[in-house]
Enzyme design. Structure first.
Site, PDB file in Angstrom:
ATOM      1  N   THR A  10      -8.793   6.065   6.762  1.00  0.00           N
ATOM      2  CA  THR A  10      -9.862   5.305   7.393  1.00  0.00           C
ATOM      3  C   THR A  10     -10.527   4.451   6.328  1.00  0.00           C
ATOM      4  O   THR A  10     -10.678   4.901   5.189  1.00  0.00           O
ATOM      5  CB  THR A  10     -10.908   6.232   8.044  1.00  0.00           C
ATOM      6  OG1 THR A  10     -12.133   5.521   8.241  1.00  0.00           O
ATOM      7  CG2 THR A  10     -11.198   7.432   7.176  1.00  0.00           C
ATOM      8  N   CYS A  41     -10.131  -2.195   9.084  1.00  0.00           N
ATOM      9  CA  CYS A  41     -10.325  -0.974   9.862  1.00  0.00           C
ATOM     10  C   CYS A  41      -8.939  -0.564  10.318  1.00  0.00           C
ATOM     11  O   CYS A  41      -8.155  -1.419  10.758  1.00  0.00           O
ATOM     12  CB  CYS A  41     -11.250  -1.195  11.048  1.00  0.00           C
ATOM     13  SG  CYS A  41     -11.512   0.317  12.015  1.00  0.00           S
TER      14      CYS A  41
END
Length: 228
Positions: free
Chosen positions: A83, A195
């Protein structure tokens, strides 16, 4: 081959992409029935997202450190955090264990610099676009980083309310394309898909400038580590 510890689940949609990408890279390089030795700790994203919304970064650091320790105890040779946003607490992982940790921004910056890119746009959650932890690391490598001046809340909302739930909408893709067009107008030569879910929505075929997918680049770095 070395075994990597992967901290995932943020969201599980992008962690599934990580798992597939790392294994495909190992299969491509090694051939036959070779696949990647991976230890995965996949967290429940709901309380993580709530802590993010409440800016409880200390609590989030505790969660990531705990995951790192579990993977260390299980026998991982190195750690990867699947992430971008949670790299805001990457230092807590590095403090918790002595294992090598590969920061997601590093292979991204390396790829951009290798291609001669100096001015790059950054898309991601509002945390990644607005907080300094990600931009500062890229800029320390010599990149000039631009973030959208408008629609940051909308861009971030698409990630949490749609992509993290596996929802891909053409209308949302256009929101991202518009943001990339604005970044290009301001001088961006390429754009970072900062992202791990954005790759579900945007690729080079959609963008007026080259895209650099952090999920794919980080997964490639994981394969490098496994084979090192």
């Amino acid at each position: 081959m070395k075994t990597i510890g992967l901290i995932g689940g943020m969201s599980w949609e992008s962690t599934a992409l990580y798992y597939a990408a790392i294994n495909k890279e190992i299969s491509l390089r090694k051939g036959g029935l070779n696949s990647a030795p991976i230890l995965l700790h996949s967290v429940n994203f709901s309380p993580i997202a709530e802590m993010q919304a409440n800016h409880d970064w200390d609590g989030l650091g505790n969660e990531m450190a705990a995951s790192a320790k579990r993977l260390d105890a299980a026998g991982a040779d190195g750690l990867f955090l699947a992430t971008n946003t949670m790299h805001n607490v990457a230092n807590r992982i590095e403090e918790a264990v002595e294992l090598p940790f590969v920061h997601i921004a590093d292979p991204t910056a390396d790829a951009l610099l290798a291609d001669g890119i100096e001015h790059v746009g950054l898309l991601g959650t509002a945390f990644t676009m607005e907080m300094p932890f990600y931009r500062d690391r890229l800029q320390a490598k010599g990149l000039n980083v631009l973030v959208p001046e408008v629609n940051r809340t909308n861009l971030s909302g698409i990630i949490y309310e749609e992509l993290c739930k596996g929802i891909v909408r053409e209308q949302s893709r256009q929101v991202y394309v518009d943001a990339i067009n604005q970044l290009q107008t301001r001088g961006a030569e390429a754009v970072i898909l900062g992202c791990t879910e954005i790759t579900m929505l945007i690729g080079d075929d959609d963008s007026p400038i080259p895209t650099y997918d952090t999920t794919a680049l980080h997964a490639r770095a994981a394969a490098d580590f496994i084979l090192s």
